[in-house]
Scaffold this motif. Structure first.
Motif: not given
Length: 320
Positions: A219-241
């Motif tokens: 898993m490389l990223a998540i579409m929206k930050h979630s407490s279920l998978l707090p270790e994953l950064r979202s595409l927005r947080e990475e500046g992609i969308i």
């Protein structure tokens, strides 16, 4: 005595003539249509709701799978049902919003022919790649796409789904053309991803996580930050969308549900969704309870339409 009999008879006739909306719901079996196949996320949610609504009300709630046409066959059956509260169903982004942007052949208008009742749950979606993919983070992921321009393809679980349009955005942001492979559902897309028949996909975290733990996917990223998978950064947080979004599933009914009846159905659904056992059962499936109002659901549909319209139009996505 005769006068009393006449009054009682009149009261009985008046009660019988009351519309179903004024009676306690439900009085008989309720059909919940899932517009996707058995084992799909809408089906899982529908069956959790049906089981617990049955316990709450003592009336049967029967899940009916009406899959096909990206969810439009089952959704059309909901739209064409009588607005008496005894046919409701599951809905999500494609058949409730985005298909209106991609086809002129829809048998129903989701904004006119359906009644939003509640957004039941949200579910995080993740960008997943095969374990052998030469990237462990988004920076290396995009570098690899550009280095091997034209080599990669991606899976989705339906035209107009979040899994499809998220990858359209990723391809656009990377400046790389990729081939789109459509699968009927996650159950078919995951084996193809593991086998390397496709290289990447945005899919529900629920179906990806077990394969990550088994070392078969990353898993490389998540579409929206979630407490279920707090270790994953979202595409927005990475500046992609420039926005965050997740997969949501709601309950809808046919248009023209009387307001008192809609209020009863909504109240029963929300009470059920908020029961601790139900919320935990959904959380075990990596889903979080939303339990929105009908008005909030309607606004979400309009927001999603505005969000995805430019993406669909720029990429000329069509299902006709």
């Amino acid at each position: 005595m005769k006068k009393m009999f006449v009054l009682l008879l009149a009261a009985a006739l008046f009660s019988a003539a009351l519309p179903s909306a004024a009676q306690e719901w439900p009085q008989r079996a309720v059909r919940i249509i899932s517009p996707f196949g058995p084992g799909s996320t809408p089906d899982i949610i529908a069956r959790i709701l049906a089981s617990n609504l049955n316990k709450r009300t003592g009336k049967p709630f029967i899940v009916e799978n009406r899959a096909g046409a990206g969810g439009m066959i089952g959704t059309d059956a909901i739209a064409k049902a009588a607005p008496d509260g005894y046919t409701i169903g599951m809905g999500t982004l494609g058949p409730l919003v985005n298909n209106t942007l991609m086809t002129r052949k829809m048998p129903y208008d989701p904004f006119r022919d359906l009644t939003p009742i509640t957004v039941a749950v949200s579910q995080p979606s993740v960008l997943a790649v095969n374990a052998e993919f030469k990237a462990n983070n988004l920076r290396d992921f995009f570098a690899e796409l550009k280095r091997e321009h034209g080599k990669y393809n991606y899976a989705s679980i339906g035209n107009g789904s979040l899994s499809h349009l998220a990858m359209v955005l990723i391809a656009e942001r990377s400046g790389v053309d990729m081939v789109h492979a459509v699968y009927p559902g996650s159950g078919q897309a995951i084996p193809a991803l593991i086998a390397g028949q496709v290289h990447m996909a945005v899919l529900p975290a629920l179906v990806v996580l077990p394969q990550v733990k088994a070392g078969k996917l990353k898993m490389l990223a998540i579409m929206k930050h979630s407490s279920l998978l707090p270790e994953l950064r979202s595409l927005r947080e990475e500046g992609i969308i420039d926005f965050e979004t997740d997969t949501w599933f709601g309950v809808v009914g046919p248009a023209k549900l009387p307001k008192p009846l809609l209020d009863q159905i909504h109240a029963e659904l929300v009470r059920t969704l908020r029961e601790p056992d139900v919320a935990q059962a959904l959380r075990n499936q990596l889903m979080e309870v939303v339990a929105s109002s009908p008005e909030e659901f309607g606004r979400l549909m309009q927001e999603e339409l505005s969000r995805w319209r430019p993406v669909v139009e720029k990429a000329a996505v069509s299902i006709d």
